[in-house]
Design an enzyme around this catalytic site. Structure first.
Site, PDB file in Angstrom:
ATOM      1  N   GLU A 183       1.250  -1.865  -0.064  1.00 14.23           N
ATOM      2  CA  GLU A 183      -0.236  -0.158   0.056  1.00 14.23           C
ATOM      3  C   GLU A 183       0.914   1.486  -0.366  1.00 14.23           C
ATOM      4  OE1 GLU A 183      -2.968   0.480   3.117  1.00 14.23           O
ATOM      5  OE2 GLU A 183      -3.875  -2.353   1.996  1.00 14.23           O
ATOM      6  N   HIS A 392     -17.097 -11.128   5.558  1.00 13.17           N
ATOM      7  CA  HIS A 392     -15.670 -10.906   5.723  1.00 13.17           C
ATOM      8  C   HIS A 392     -15.105 -11.539   6.315  1.00 13.17           C
ATOM      9  CE1 HIS A 392     -13.301  -7.573   7.462  1.00 13.17           C
ATOM     10  NE2 HIS A 392     -12.322  -7.447   6.059  1.00 13.17           N
ATOM     11  N   GLU A 394     -11.530 -11.190   8.432  1.00 10.63           N
ATOM     12  CA  GLU A 394     -10.375 -10.851   8.910  1.00 10.63           C
ATOM     13  C   GLU A 394      -9.419 -11.536   9.253  1.00 10.63           C
ATOM     14  OE1 GLU A 394      -8.309  -7.618   8.082  1.00 10.63           O
ATOM     15  OE2 GLU A 394      -7.564  -8.973   8.851  1.00 10.63           O
ATOM     16  N   HIS A 462      -7.930  -9.045   0.810  1.00 11.08           N
ATOM     17  CA  HIS A 462      -7.037  -8.062   0.999  1.00 11.08           C
ATOM     18  C   HIS A 462      -5.468  -8.406   1.701  1.00 11.08           C
ATOM     19  CE1 HIS A 462      -9.611  -4.569   0.596  1.00 11.08           C
ATOM     20  NE2 HIS A 462     -10.087  -5.687  -0.036  1.00 11.08           N
ATOM     21  N   GLU A 463      -4.807  -8.044   1.411  1.00 11.11           N
ATOM     22  CA  GLU A 463      -3.160  -7.377   1.924  1.00 11.11           C
ATOM     23  C   GLU A 463      -3.015  -8.709   1.780  1.00 11.11           C
ATOM     24  OE1 GLU A 463      -5.941  -5.512   3.925  1.00 11.11           O
ATOM     25  OE2 GLU A 463      -6.497  -6.821   4.385  1.00 11.11           O
ATOM     26  N   GLU A 481      -6.594  -6.690  -2.958  1.00 13.19           N
ATOM     27  CA  GLU A 481      -5.849  -5.485  -2.740  1.00 13.19           C
ATOM     28  C   GLU A 481      -4.971  -5.467  -3.221  1.00 13.19           C
ATOM     29  OE1 GLU A 481      -5.561  -4.205   1.272  1.00 13.19           O
ATOM     30  OE2 GLU A 481      -6.747  -2.369   1.387  1.00 13.19           O
ATOM     31  N   GLU A 487      -9.130   3.643   0.807  1.00 13.04           N
ATOM     32  CA  GLU A 487      -9.389   3.809   2.186  1.00 13.04           C
ATOM     33  C   GLU A 487      -8.709   4.883   3.309  1.00 13.04           C
ATOM     34  OE1 GLU A 487      -7.994  -0.180   3.380  1.00 13.04           O
ATOM     35  OE2 GLU A 487      -6.191  -0.064   3.594  1.00 13.04           O
TER      36      GLU A 487
HETATM   37  C1  NOJ Z   1      -8.007  -3.341   5.644  1.00 11.40           C
HETATM   38  C2  NOJ Z   1      -8.754  -3.905   3.867  1.00 11.40           C
HETATM   39  O1  NOJ Z   1      -8.310  -3.220   3.798  1.00 11.40           O
HETATM   40  C3  NOJ Z   1     -10.006  -3.156   4.771  1.00 11.40           C
HETATM   41  O2  NOJ Z   1     -10.355  -3.219   3.387  1.00 11.40           O
HETATM   42  C4  NOJ Z   1     -10.962  -3.848   6.039  1.00 11.40           C
HETATM   43  O3  NOJ Z   1     -11.787  -2.957   6.114  1.00 11.40           O
HETATM   44  C5  NOJ Z   1      -9.780  -3.659   6.927  1.00 11.40           C
HETATM   45  N1  NOJ Z   1      -8.084  -4.048   6.509  1.00 11.40           N
HETATM   46  C6  NOJ Z   1     -10.021  -4.423   8.250  1.00 11.40           C
HETATM   47  O4  NOJ Z   1     -10.219  -6.376   7.938  1.00 11.40           O
HETATM   48 CA    CA Z   2      -5.615  -2.660   3.106  1.00  9.56          CA
END
Ligand code: NOJ
Ligand code: CA
Length: 680
Positions: A183, A392, A394, A462-463, A481, A487
């Site tokens: 990023e 989601h 995470e 993402h990541e 991502e 963001e």
């Molecule tokens: C980073 C992600 O890019 C974002 O989209 C997400 O809301 C946050 N992490 C929390 O998981």
């Molecule tokens: Ca991110």
């Protein structure tokens, strides 16, 4: 490929023989040179051994692009690069056209000539290693193959020493390897001045020569990075970069076992920046689709309980500001149904967010919803409305914890009709220890994609590790991502992404694969950090839907910010998968115009964006069907629009156009234009 096609393509008898399976064997030429041409004859590669070391050069129209560059490895068990002999050189060629279930175009031609060097150490262990070169009209791919053999079974790569030597320095865009999650802003510096950088690296060598260094089909290997090196006896003015693989925490780069193939090392070669976007070399170097029935894979638009969390209006965790409540989610589902969005992303719905969720060892539960989130009821409510929840996941970087739950979580989602998952790995390391872009991370991501495919689930990762075209093989890997996305316009203390950022991305990170950048912010006010907001006009937010390709495309703002906004109609009409893409004009980091044709109609969509400079952009519509009439609807920067002072004015107008029309678009500072062209 049929012989007749080969003849009409102008390929000589030798290639016909090769293409139908007779390899040309060249033996006993241990110091000879071998050469290879691209199908159109413009690119030529020469390779061979010098003092027992493999090297290659690449030319376009007879002019050197890459001068003699060496190849090889440092293994734990001694290097595998010196004292080599050439056992055989095999030529082959290939031409097929394959179909993408989704993408920037439907059909992709995979047309190349191939040369394989079969190498072996002349003395000692006499280990074998092949190098396979494929030359396409749009560039070069090459990889190392370690065949099954007696003296090389399990082995450890300590360093890959692939080099790229260029006769001159070049302005090059890249990001440093140590950037968290990739990023960062791509910045142009001379290649020689770089630190160790991630790929893609995009080089502007001359007005008519652009190169992109990257890789394809990253499988059970470490991500590639590049670092400039000083070479003894290097030609005056030349620059060499060498591969620097992302290490394991213990220092090794790759654990392998023969037979084993590395990812492809790729050099896209283009006359102009727009052609970089049209190159399909990376996809062609990935394996064909492994998912038999792809009918469940559905590109689409989504909204989400997301921006409001990043703006601090809601929290992921439980409490008075919890965003993922049943009631709130129903509101989002209603809005999605009304405006034709296929998905609703909900973040913070499951146990694991309370406390500091990004701390090491923090474990999420991917099946257990918070008490104020009625998962079963919401899934059913969404189903009735023709919308799907996007789960989601995470992980906080706890990859092992996630792997343990993958089957149960994905089975649950499948039962509930949830067919896409946004994954995330917010943590400097995975499982306390390993980098996301190490072989460890690459293995983990593959496991997630393959498991998801079994359960009919699409992935928005993402990541990630840097994408390398794997969506050809697993088209359920929709988008990722690994980009400094929208963001940053919510919470970055540097004010957010500068105007040139999105004019650079299509030529850098965008070439690695679809980006979940999440465009579409309509309300730029930020009570928490007033200086931080999109540095674009609103019209430019619209244009990003065409410019930044993603088969799952978010309208990122809170739904209340779309109410009564005429400009919103561009987003709700804009497809996310395309039949054809053209790039009428572009200058890396300054401006770009992209036009794409819908897969399900004859309609075209145009996005044109600029950096901080206002511009007048001419776009010839010569890509439209000759003789046909179209209605064009323009969403342009309105009177006084300026990303610094007045981002909001959008002028919406209509006009009849055809393939003889040239549009003149006025882009404000930090502005853009979006155009929908519907066949009458
Ligand atoms: C980073 C992600 O890019 C974002 O989209 C997400 O809301 C946050 N992490 C929390 O998981
Ligand atoms: Ca991110």
């Amino acid at each position: 490929m049929k012989i007749k096609e080969l003849l009409t393509a102008g390929i000589g008898t030798i290639m016909i023989a090769a293409s139908i399976g007779f390899a040309l064997l060249v033996t006993g030429c241990s110091s000879g040179e071998e050469s290879l041409q691209s199908p159109d004859g413009r690119l030529s590669l020469t390779t061979g051994l010098k003092d027992g070391r493999a090297w290659y050069t690449l030319k376009r129209d007879g002019k050197t692009i890459a001068s003699s560059s060496s190849l090889g490895f440092k293994l734990q068990d001694g290097s595998l690069k010196e004292g080599l002999k050439l056992n055989a050189a095999r030529h082959d060629s290939f031409d097929e056209t394959w179909v993408q279930p989704w993408g920037e175009e439907i059909e992709v031609r995979n047309h190349y000539n191939e040369l394989t060097l079969e190498l072996q150490e002349a003395e000692g262990k006499q280990r074998k290693m092949d190098i396979v070169f494929r030359l396409f009209n749009d560039g070069l791919g090459f990889r190392y193959n370690f065949p099954e053999q007696e003296n090389l079974k399990e082995f450890v790569i300590m360093d890959e020493e692939t080099e790229y030597t260029f006769p001159t320095d070049a302005r090059s865009w890249s990001i440093p390897t140590n950037t968290t999650y990739y990023e960062a802003l791509f910045t142009p510096e001379p290649l020689s001045q770089k630190d160790t950088v991630s790929t893609p690296v995009t080089m502007e060598v001359a007005d008519d020569l652009y190169l992109v260094l990257h890789e394809a089909n990253l499988t059970d290997y470490a991500c590639m990075n590049l670092t400039p090196v000083q070479k003894e006896n290097a030609p005056e003015g030349s620059v060499t970069v060498r591969t620097a693989l992302t290490p394991w925490s213990t220092g090794e780069k790759v654990f392998a076992s023969a037979p084993f193939a590395t990812p492809w090392r790729t050099i896209i070669v283009a006359d102009k920046p727009g052609d970089l976007i049209l190159s399909r070399l990376m996809l062609n170097l990935n394996e064909p689709c492994r998912i038999e029935d792809t009918s469940w894979i559905e590109p689409g638009r989504y909204i989400g309980i997301w921006w409001a969390i990043h703006m601090n209006n809601y929290t992921w965790c439980q409490g008075p500001k919890h965003g993922a409540t049943t009631e709130n989610t129903m509101r989002y589902i209603d809005f999605a149904a009304k405006h034709n969005f296929s998905g609703v992303l909900v973040e913070g719905w499951n146990y694991g967010w309370d406390g500091d969720w990004s701390l090491y060892g923090h474990l999420f539960d991917f099946c257990k919803p918070y008490p104020d989130y009625d998962l079963e009821k919401l899934a059913e409510y969404a189903r009735q409305k023709g919308v799907r929840l996007i789960a989601h996941n995470e992980t906080g970087g706890a990859a092992r914890n996630y792997e343990q739950q993958l089957d149960s979580a994905f089975a649950l989602y499948q039962r509930l009709g949830i067919n896409s998952v946004k994954t995330g790995y917010v943590n400097a390391l995975m499982d306390h220890k390993e980098l996301q872009h190490s072989q460890y991370g690459v293995r983990h991501y593959r496991k997630v994609i393959e498991t998801a495919a079994k359960y009919g689930i699409m992935i928005d990762n993402h990541e990630p590790a840097m994408p390398t075209g794997l969506q050809r093989t697993y088209p359920n890997l929709m988008t990722q991502e690994g980009v400094r996305g929208q963001e940053w316009n919510a919470w970055s203390t540097d004010g957010g992404n500068p105007p040139e950022h999105t004019c650079t991305l299509p030529f850098t990170r965008g070439l690695a694969g679809p980006m979940d950048f999440t465009p579409g912010i309509f309300n730029f006010s930020n009570p928490v950090l007033p200086e931080t907001h999109p540095h674009t006009t609103l019209a430019k937010q619209l244009a990003l839907y065409v410019v930044l390709f993603s088969p799952l495309q978010m309208a990122a703002d809170m739904i209340e910010n779309y109410e009564n906004q005429p400009a919103f109609s561009f987003i709700t009409s804009c497809p996310t998968t395309w039949a054809k893409t053209v790039v009428p004009n572009a200058k890396i980091g300054e401006y770009v115009t992209i036009a794409r044709r819908d897969r399900h109609s004859s309609n075209w969509f145009i996005g044109s964006i600029t950096d901080a400079e206002p511009r007048t952009i001419e776009v010839s519509l010569d890509f439209l069907e000759p003789g046909a009439s179209y209605k064009a609807t323009f969403y342009e920067d309105g009177e006084g629009a300026d990303y610094r002072t007045n981002p909001y004015p959008v002028k919406i107008t209509e006009k009849e156009v055809n393939s003889d029309t040239t549009l003149t678009l006025q882009l404000a500072p930090g502005g853009g234009a979006a155009v929908r062209i519907e066949k009458i």
